[in-house]
Design a protein around this motif. Structure first.
Motif, PDB file in Angstrom:
ATOM      1  N   ILE A   2       6.364  15.177   1.524  1.00  0.00           N
ATOM      2  CA  ILE A   2       4.902  15.143   1.415  1.00  0.00           C
ATOM      3  C   ILE A   2       4.450  13.779   0.902  1.00  0.00           C
ATOM      4  O   ILE A   2       3.501  13.189   1.429  1.00  0.00           O
ATOM      5  N   SER A   3       5.130  13.266  -0.110  1.00  0.00           N
ATOM      6  CA  SER A   3       4.775  11.944  -0.652  1.00  0.00           C
ATOM      7  C   SER A   3       4.888  10.870   0.418  1.00  0.00           C
ATOM      8  O   SER A   3       4.002  10.020   0.562  1.00  0.00           O
ATOM      9  N   GLY A   4       5.982  10.887   1.167  1.00  0.00           N
ATOM     10  CA  GLY A   4       6.182   9.896   2.232  1.00  0.00           C
ATOM     11  C   GLY A   4       5.153  10.020   3.327  1.00  0.00           C
ATOM     12  O   GLY A   4       4.643   9.017   3.842  1.00  0.00           O
ATOM     13  N   SER A   5       4.816  11.246   3.700  1.00  0.00           N
ATOM     14  CA  SER A   5       3.809  11.456   4.753  1.00  0.00           C
ATOM     15  C   SER A   5       2.439  10.955   4.316  1.00  0.00           C
ATOM     16  O   SER A   5       1.727  10.311   5.086  1.00  0.00           O
ATOM     17  N   LEU A  34      -1.864   4.199   5.818  1.00  0.00           N
ATOM     18  CA  LEU A  34      -1.959   3.074   6.740  1.00  0.00           C
ATOM     19  C   LEU A  34      -3.072   3.268   7.767  1.00  0.00           C
ATOM     20  O   LEU A  34      -3.649   2.294   8.240  1.00  0.00           O
ATOM     21  N   LEU A  35      -3.367   4.512   8.106  1.00  0.00           N
ATOM     22  CA  LEU A  35      -4.411   4.782   9.086  1.00  0.00           C
ATOM     23  C   LEU A  35      -5.769   4.234   8.641  1.00  0.00           C
ATOM     24  O   LEU A  35      -6.384   3.450   9.373  1.00  0.00           O
ATOM     25  N   LEU A  94       0.830  -1.203   0.000  1.00  0.00           N
ATOM     26  CA  LEU A  94       0.000   0.000   0.000  1.00  0.00           C
ATOM     27  C   LEU A  94       0.872   1.264   0.000  1.00  0.00           C
ATOM     28  O   LEU A  94       0.637   2.198  -0.774  1.00  0.00           O
ATOM     29  N   ILE A  95       1.910   1.274   0.835  1.00  0.00           N
ATOM     30  CA  ILE A  95       2.836   2.409   0.880  1.00  0.00           C
ATOM     31  C   ILE A  95       3.573   2.543  -0.452  1.00  0.00           C
ATOM     32  O   ILE A  95       3.691   3.640  -1.005  1.00  0.00           O
ATOM     33  N   LEU A  96       4.082   1.434  -0.959  1.00  0.00           N
ATOM     34  CA  LEU A  96       4.829   1.448  -2.212  1.00  0.00           C
ATOM     35  C   LEU A  96       3.972   1.945  -3.374  1.00  0.00           C
ATOM     36  O   LEU A  96       4.394   2.800  -4.154  1.00  0.00           O
ATOM     37  N   PHE A  97       2.762   1.435  -3.483  1.00  0.00           N
ATOM     38  CA  PHE A  97       1.840   1.838  -4.535  1.00  0.00           C
ATOM     39  C   PHE A  97       1.529   3.330  -4.439  1.00  0.00           C
ATOM     40  O   PHE A  97       1.539   4.046  -5.445  1.00  0.00           O
ATOM     41  N   THR A  98       1.275   3.808  -3.230  1.00  0.00           N
ATOM     42  CA  THR A  98       0.971   5.220  -3.018  1.00  0.00           C
ATOM     43  C   THR A  98       2.160   6.100  -3.400  1.00  0.00           C
ATOM     44  O   THR A  98       1.989   7.155  -4.014  1.00  0.00           O
ATOM     45  N   LEU A  99       3.371   5.663  -3.050  1.00  0.00           N
ATOM     46  CA  LEU A  99       4.561   6.434  -3.411  1.00  0.00           C
ATOM     47  C   LEU A  99       4.740   6.531  -4.925  1.00  0.00           C
ATOM     48  O   LEU A  99       5.087   7.588  -5.448  1.00  0.00           O
ATOM     49  N   PHE A 100       4.511   5.436  -5.619  1.00  0.00           N
ATOM     50  CA  PHE A 100       4.639   5.459  -7.082  1.00  0.00           C
ATOM     51  C   PHE A 100       3.597   6.375  -7.720  1.00  0.00           C
ATOM     52  O   PHE A 100       3.882   7.075  -8.689  1.00  0.00           O
ATOM     53  N   ILE A 101       2.385   6.374  -7.190  1.00  0.00           N
ATOM     54  CA  ILE A 101       1.332   7.249  -7.709  1.00  0.00           C
ATOM     55  C   ILE A 101       1.691   8.715  -7.444  1.00  0.00           C
ATOM     56  O   ILE A 101       1.594   9.565  -8.327  1.00  0.00           O
TER      57      ILE A 101
END
Length: 149
Positions: A113-116, A122-123, A96-103
């Motif tokens: 900002i991307s990392g945050s 996850l919340l 989920l984190i990896l996918f969100t970072l790529f997007i």
């Protein structure tokens, strides 16, 4: 280690933990197990800070037997239960984190900002997971047996 005969399960499909009954409340039993790191059995564990050992408590339901506080027991469950727990707790959140970072890489150049935002995803994931708590407890359940039986 005692040999377990549990329904139709083979020995290779079982996870076992030796423990001591800490508390009994009706049919609910709290069992204390000692969780060791992979190097907990090493001869140099006294000099190594990586050899952590800590007590964990696992709640199980009694099978109707009369257990007593302080009695040594064995907890067992299916090995697939452990794999399912690892999937829910580690693999899916990581993806989920990896996918969100790529997007987000396509929408912003600010990595902070991307990392945050990626960590923030996850919340909702764990909130949604908490709604299925009772179903997960029924799937991720240990059983209890007298030690050596």
């Amino acid at each position: 280690v005692p040999e377990l005969q549990c329904r139709d399960y083979k020995m290779s499909q079982l996870i076992e933990h030796a423990g001591v009954i800490h508390q009994i409340n009706g049919k609910h039993i709290k069992v204390q197990i000692l969780q060791e790191s992979a190097c907990g059995g090493c001869h140099a564990k006294g000099a190594c800070s990586a050899a952590d050992m800590k007590d964990k408590y696992v709640d199980v339901e009694s099978d109707g037997s009369d257990y007593k506080v302080g009695e040594h027991v064995t907890l067992y469950g299916q090995s697939s239960m452990g794999l399912f727990a690892v999937l829910l707790a580690f693999v899916i959140p990581f993806l989920l984190i990896l996918f969100t970072l790529f997007i987000l890489k396509n929408y912003t150049d600010n990595e902070a900002i991307s990392g945050s935002i990626a960590l923030g995803t996850l919340l909702p994931y764990f909130i949604i997971l908490s709604f299925f708590n009772s179903r997960l407890k029924s799937k991720l359940k240990f059983h209890i047996k007298r030690y050596g039986a």
